[in-house]
Design a protein around this motif. Structure first.
Motif, PDB file in Angstrom:
ATOM      1  N   GLU A 127       0.787  -1.231   0.000  1.00 53.19           N
ATOM      2  CA  GLU A 127       0.000   0.000   0.000  1.00 53.19           C
ATOM      3  C   GLU A 127       0.822   1.287   0.000  1.00 53.19           C
ATOM      4  OE1 GLU A 127      -3.651  -1.872   2.705  1.00 53.19           O
ATOM      5  OE2 GLU A 127      -2.124  -0.610   3.642  1.00 53.19           O
ATOM      6  N   ALA A 128       2.039   1.243   0.498  1.00 55.23           N
ATOM      7  CA  ALA A 128       2.760   2.481   0.805  1.00 55.23           C
ATOM      8  C   ALA A 128       3.312   3.206  -0.413  1.00 55.23           C
ATOM      9  CB  ALA A 128       3.892   2.203   1.791  1.00 55.23           C
ATOM     10  N   ARG A 129       3.393   2.530  -1.565  1.00 59.71           N
ATOM     11  CA  ARG A 129       3.923   3.154  -2.776  1.00 59.71           C
ATOM     12  C   ARG A 129       5.293   3.776  -2.505  1.00 59.71           C
ATOM     13  NH1 ARG A 129      -1.992   5.276  -3.760  1.00 59.71           N
ATOM     14  NH2 ARG A 129      -1.322   7.100  -2.590  1.00 59.71           N
ATOM     15  N   LEU A 130       6.173   3.006  -1.886  1.00 59.10           N
ATOM     16  CA  LEU A 130       7.497   3.496  -1.509  1.00 59.10           C
ATOM     17  C   LEU A 130       8.328   3.804  -2.746  1.00 59.10           C
ATOM     18  CD1 LEU A 130       8.375   1.000   1.364  1.00 59.10           C
ATOM     19  CD2 LEU A 130       7.648   3.373   1.623  1.00 59.10           C
ATOM     20  N   SER A 131       9.033   4.913  -2.680  1.00 65.49           N
ATOM     21  CA  SER A 131      10.022   5.218  -3.712  1.00 65.49           C
ATOM     22  C   SER A 131      11.242   4.343  -3.482  1.00 65.49           C
ATOM     23  CB  SER A 131      10.414   6.689  -3.646  1.00 65.49           C
ATOM     24  OG  SER A 131      11.045   6.969  -2.398  1.00 65.49           O
ATOM     25  N   GLU A 132      12.162   4.367  -4.430  1.00 61.99           N
ATOM     26  CA  GLU A 132      13.390   3.583  -4.258  1.00 61.99           C
ATOM     27  C   GLU A 132      14.139   4.030  -3.011  1.00 61.99           C
ATOM     28  OE1 GLU A 132      17.523   2.626  -6.735  1.00 61.99           O
ATOM     29  OE2 GLU A 132      15.754   3.389  -7.798  1.00 61.99           O
ATOM     30  N   ALA A 133      14.254   5.346  -2.820  1.00 62.83           N
ATOM     31  CA  ALA A 133      14.912   5.860  -1.613  1.00 62.83           C
ATOM     32  C   ALA A 133      14.092   5.546  -0.378  1.00 62.83           C
ATOM     33  CB  ALA A 133      15.125   7.369  -1.740  1.00 62.83           C
ATOM     34  N   GLY A 134      12.762   5.637  -0.503  1.00 62.06           N
ATOM     35  CA  GLY A 134      11.889   5.348   0.630  1.00 62.06           C
ATOM     36  C   GLY A 134      12.009   3.917   1.091  1.00 62.06           C
ATOM     37  N   LEU A 135      12.177   2.993   0.148  1.00 64.83           N
ATOM     38  CA  LEU A 135      12.349   1.587   0.503  1.00 64.83           C
ATOM     39  C   LEU A 135      13.631   1.385   1.292  1.00 64.83           C
ATOM     40  CD1 LEU A 135      11.458  -1.371   0.242  1.00 64.83           C
ATOM     41  CD2 LEU A 135      12.683  -1.458  -1.945  1.00 64.83           C
ATOM     42  N   VAL A 136      14.712   2.008   0.838  1.00 65.57           N
ATOM     43  CA  VAL A 136      16.003   1.886   1.527  1.00 65.57           C
ATOM     44  C   VAL A 136      15.910   2.472   2.935  1.00 65.57           C
ATOM     45  CG1 VAL A 136      18.420   2.647   1.535  1.00 65.57           C
ATOM     46  CG2 VAL A 136      17.345   1.882  -0.600  1.00 65.57           C
ATOM     47  N   LEU A 137      15.335   3.668   3.048  1.00 64.20           N
ATOM     48  CA  LEU A 137      15.218   4.331   4.346  1.00 64.20           C
ATOM     49  C   LEU A 137      14.327   3.537   5.294  1.00 64.20           C
ATOM     50  CD1 LEU A 137      14.832   8.045   3.181  1.00 64.20           C
ATOM     51  CD2 LEU A 137      16.788   7.070   4.414  1.00 64.20           C
ATOM     52  N   THR A 138      13.256   2.976   4.766  1.00 71.51           N
ATOM     53  CA  THR A 138      12.323   2.231   5.611  1.00 71.51           C
ATOM     54  C   THR A 138      12.948   0.944   6.113  1.00 71.51           C
ATOM     55  OG1 THR A 138      10.430   3.158   4.441  1.00 71.51           O
ATOM     56  CG2 THR A 138      10.063   1.127   5.673  1.00 71.51           C
ATOM     57  N   ARG A 139      13.626   0.237   5.243  1.00 69.73           N
ATOM     58  CA  ARG A 139      14.297  -0.998   5.682  1.00 69.73           C
ATOM     59  C   ARG A 139      15.332  -0.677   6.757  1.00 69.73           C
ATOM     60  NH1 ARG A 139      15.831  -2.774   0.900  1.00 69.73           N
ATOM     61  NH2 ARG A 139      14.086  -4.204   0.546  1.00 69.73           N
ATOM     62  N   ARG A 140      16.060   0.415   6.571  1.00 70.77           N
ATOM     63  CA  ARG A 140      17.065   0.820   7.560  1.00 70.77           C
ATOM     64  C   ARG A 140      16.404   1.194   8.886  1.00 70.77           C
ATOM     65  NH1 ARG A 140      20.343   5.620   5.326  1.00 70.77           N
ATOM     66  NH2 ARG A 140      20.848   4.014   3.783  1.00 70.77           N
ATOM     67  N   ARG A 141      15.286   1.910   8.795  1.00 73.37           N
ATOM     68  CA  ARG A 141      14.582   2.345   9.999  1.00 73.37           C
ATOM     69  C   ARG A 141      14.058   1.147  10.795  1.00 73.37           C
ATOM     70  NH1 ARG A 141       8.951   5.903   9.957  1.00 73.37           N
ATOM     71  NH2 ARG A 141       8.822   6.299  12.199  1.00 73.37           N
ATOM     72  N   LEU A 142      13.416   0.201  10.127  1.00 77.73           N
ATOM     73  CA  LEU A 142      12.856  -0.952  10.828  1.00 77.73           C
ATOM     74  C   LEU A 142      13.955  -1.821  11.429  1.00 77.73           C
ATOM     75  CD1 LEU A 142       9.997  -1.958   8.348  1.00 77.73           C
ATOM     76  CD2 LEU A 142       9.846  -0.551  10.413  1.00 77.73           C
ATOM     77  N   THR A 143      15.062  -1.952  10.719  1.00 77.28           N
ATOM     78  CA  THR A 143      16.193  -2.716  11.258  1.00 77.28           C
ATOM     79  C   THR A 143      16.729  -2.066  12.527  1.00 77.28           C
ATOM     80  OG1 THR A 143      16.814  -3.509   9.056  1.00 77.28           O
ATOM     81  CG2 THR A 143      18.517  -3.565  10.758  1.00 77.28           C
ATOM     82  N   ALA A 144      16.839  -0.744  12.527  1.00 75.53           N
ATOM     83  CA  ALA A 144      17.347  -0.034  13.710  1.00 75.53           C
ATOM     84  C   ALA A 144      16.408  -0.217  14.900  1.00 75.53           C
ATOM     85  CB  ALA A 144      17.511   1.446  13.386  1.00 75.53           C
ATOM     86  N   LEU A 145      15.103  -0.209  14.657  1.00 74.80           N
ATOM     87  CA  LEU A 145      14.144  -0.412  15.744  1.00 74.80           C
ATOM     88  C   LEU A 145      14.276  -1.814  16.329  1.00 74.80           C
ATOM     89  CD1 LEU A 145      10.998   1.300  14.161  1.00 74.80           C
ATOM     90  CD2 LEU A 145      12.510   2.249  15.916  1.00 74.80           C
ATOM     91  N   LEU A 146      14.453  -2.797  15.468  1.00 72.75           N
ATOM     92  CA  LEU A 146      14.653  -4.165  15.947  1.00 72.75           C
ATOM     93  C   LEU A 146      15.974  -4.306  16.688  1.00 72.75           C
ATOM     94  CD1 LEU A 146      13.325  -6.071  12.820  1.00 72.75           C
ATOM     95  CD2 LEU A 146      12.369  -6.213  15.127  1.00 72.75           C
ATOM     96  N   ALA A 147      17.007  -3.624  16.216  1.00 75.74           N
ATOM     97  CA  ALA A 147      18.298  -3.670  16.909  1.00 75.74           C
ATOM     98  C   ALA A 147      18.161  -3.132  18.335  1.00 75.74           C
ATOM     99  CB  ALA A 147      19.332  -2.869  16.128  1.00 75.74           C
ATOM    100  N   ASP A 148      17.365  -2.080  18.501  1.00 72.93           N
ATOM    101  CA  ASP A 148      17.156  -1.542  19.847  1.00 72.93           C
ATOM    102  C   ASP A 148      16.432  -2.543  20.739  1.00 72.93           C
ATOM    103  OD1 ASP A 148      18.468   0.839  19.519  1.00 72.93           O
ATOM    104  OD2 ASP A 148      16.685   2.014  19.048  1.00 72.93           O
ATOM    105  N   ARG A 149      15.530  -3.334  20.173  1.00 73.16           N
ATOM    106  CA  ARG A 149      14.875  -4.372  20.979  1.00 73.16           C
ATOM    107  C   ARG A 149      15.907  -5.379  21.486  1.00 73.16           C
ATOM    108  NH1 ARG A 149       9.451  -4.703  20.968  1.00 73.16           N
ATOM    109  NH2 ARG A 149       9.661  -6.814  21.798  1.00 73.16           N
ATOM    110  N   LEU A 150      16.815  -5.768  20.623  1.00 76.56           N
ATOM    111  CA  LEU A 150      17.865  -6.691  21.042  1.00 76.56           C
ATOM    112  C   LEU A 150      18.742  -6.072  22.131  1.00 76.56           C
ATOM    113  CD1 LEU A 150      18.916  -7.972  17.503  1.00 76.56           C
ATOM    114  CD2 LEU A 150      17.951  -9.388  19.324  1.00 76.56           C
ATOM    115  N   ARG A 151      19.075  -4.814  21.969  1.00 73.88           N
ATOM    116  CA  ARG A 151      19.941  -4.147  22.954  1.00 73.88           C
ATOM    117  C   ARG A 151      19.248  -3.993  24.302  1.00 73.88           C
ATOM    118  NH1 ARG A 151      21.111  -0.415  18.264  1.00 73.88           N
ATOM    119  NH2 ARG A 151      23.113  -1.109  17.407  1.00 73.88           N
ATOM    120  N   LEU A 152      17.945  -3.769  24.285  1.00 68.42           N
ATOM    121  CA  LEU A 152      17.221  -3.650  25.554  1.00 68.42           C
ATOM    122  C   LEU A 152      17.244  -4.973  26.301  1.00 68.42           C
ATOM    123  CD1 LEU A 152      15.513  -1.943  27.479  1.00 68.42           C
ATOM    124  CD2 LEU A 152      13.478  -2.717  26.223  1.00 68.42           C
ATOM    125  N   ARG A 153      17.060  -6.074  25.601  1.00 67.84           N
ATOM    126  CA  ARG A 153      17.113  -7.380  26.269  1.00 67.84           C
ATOM    127  C   ARG A 153      18.510  -7.637  26.835  1.00 67.84           C
ATOM    128  NH1 ARG A 153      12.710  -6.621  27.483  1.00 67.84           N
ATOM    129  NH2 ARG A 153      11.205  -6.363  25.794  1.00 67.84           N
TER     130      ARG A 153
END
Length: 375
Positions: A39-65
């Motif tokens: 649904e999001a109609r991500l641009s090429e840059a938007g896809l890269v930024l979004t993948r990076r953003r979600l990965t960083a959020l998951l990394a913080d979950r690992l660091r909190l544990r």
């Protein structure tokens, strides 16, 4: 294409950590990822930024544990939330939050630490690396959306919404504000958010543990997201009051649609302002109808502030709210923040309801139930 498995693997590779703890979060993450892909109609840059953003959020979950394993005392931190400020976006909640947070008698989440809540390896107690990254991030954001500064003042080191901490649960209004993900938005407003708010408490504990000067100070927090989970907020934080800011939806909804249009443009080249306006008008009308029922259940847990009063006499309103919360006022700090805020303002935020496929008459009709009970 984004996949949950790839994101989880990337976060593990990035941190060298494996344990996410309770993986309840994979359900909201899966709903979000599906919506982003379809649904999001991500641009090429938007896809890269979004993948990076979600990965960083998951990394913080690992660091909190890892933090919990290495320092189990973090879970013993006593967190007291005095207030969650919420209301429709663009109703004066940011001004009220920043005024109250200026007081030496309370604490609040800061922008740099909502973006980077845990120390990087080898980082000292001054958090220099995280603060520099936050400065750089804020500057990049404004380069990508230069008009955003006319809508909302960015302060990398100032008070910021705690919903950014909730982003790490993937149960957050941030996502349908930055992306066109309507199926995610529908899921979010029907989901049990109790696990996410339990983790919000854990993030507050982690921030308080890093800065012992916060111990004993009540937290004053803020986000429109809490409208979607008011009952959960009150259950999770005993004694917390919801401070609700009020403004006519005919002004508030188009203003937020303008902000979302600016933010969504960072990730997609195909942004439809009319689609955005109608989406948020429907979402907020539905949310406020449910919110009204919760207010009837626990009227003693709510404090009301009118937008017109905030504009006319912000310091007086801040003093009144602190009195209602049973906290000491800090007029000197309120006045100093207000002077700084006036210096930071620049540009004008101009829009009309029609820019977003809305009309004042239609908004009045759709929000009639709210208008009847708003102070």
């Amino acid at each position: 294409m984004i996949t949950v498995d790839d994101l989880l693997a990337s976060a593990r590779d990035k941190t060298g950590l494996r344990d996410f703890g309770d993986e309840w979060f994979t359900e909201p993450l899966s709903v979000l990822v599906r919506a982003l892909n379809e649904e999001a109609r991500l641009s090429e840059a938007g896809l890269v930024l979004t993948r990076r953003r979600l990965t960083a959020l998951l990394a913080d979950r690992l660091r909190l544990r890892r933090l919990h394993r290495d320092h189990p005392e973090v879970r013993d931190e006593e967190v007291t939330v005095a207030a969650e400020i919420c209301g429709l976006p663009r109703t004066g909640s940011t001004l009220l939050h920043r005024l109250l947070a200026a007081s030496r008698h309370v604490t609040s989440t800061l922008s740099w630490e909502t973006s980077y809540p845990l120390p990087f390896p080898g980082e000292g107690p001054d958090a220099a690396e995280r603060k520099q990254r936050a400065r750089d991030r804020a500057a990049l954001f404004l380069r990508m959306s230069p008009e955003f500064g006319d809508i909302h003042t960015i302060e990398w080191d100032g008070p910021e919404e705690d919903v950014i901490l909730l982003d790490r649960t993937f149960t957050s209004m941030s996502f349908d504000s930055f992306y066109r993900v309507p199926t995610y938005g529908t899921w979010l407003r029907g989901a049990d958010q109790a696990p996410a708010y339990r983790e919000l408490r854990e993030w507050l504990q982690a921030l308080q543990w890093q800065n012992p000067a916060r111990r004993g100070l009540p937290w004053v927090l803020k986000s429109p997201h809490h409208l979607t989970a008011a009952r959960t907020v009150l259950d999770t934080f005993p004694g917390c009051r919801i401070v609700m800011t009020h403004r006519s939806p005919a002004a508030a909804v188009p203003s937020y649609a303008s902000m979302v249009t600016s933010m969504t443009g960072q990730y997609s080249d195909r942004v439809d302002p009319v689609e955005i306006g109608r989406y948020w008008s429907d979402r907020f009308a539905t949310t406020l109808r449910a919110f009204t029922e919760i207010r009837r259940e626990r009227p003693d847990r709510f404090v009301d502030v009118r937008f017109a009063d905030m504009v006319a006499a912000p310091v007086a309103q801040a003093e009144q709210v602190t009195a209602e919360l049973g906290l000491p006022a800090d007029r000197e700090a309120f006045t100093a923040y207000l002077a700084r805020n006036r210096e930071q303002r620049h540009g004008r935020h101009t829009y009309t309801p029609e820019d977003f496929g809305l009309t004042e008459a239609g908004l009045a009709r759709d929000f009639a139930c709210y208008e009847e009970v708003a102070p």
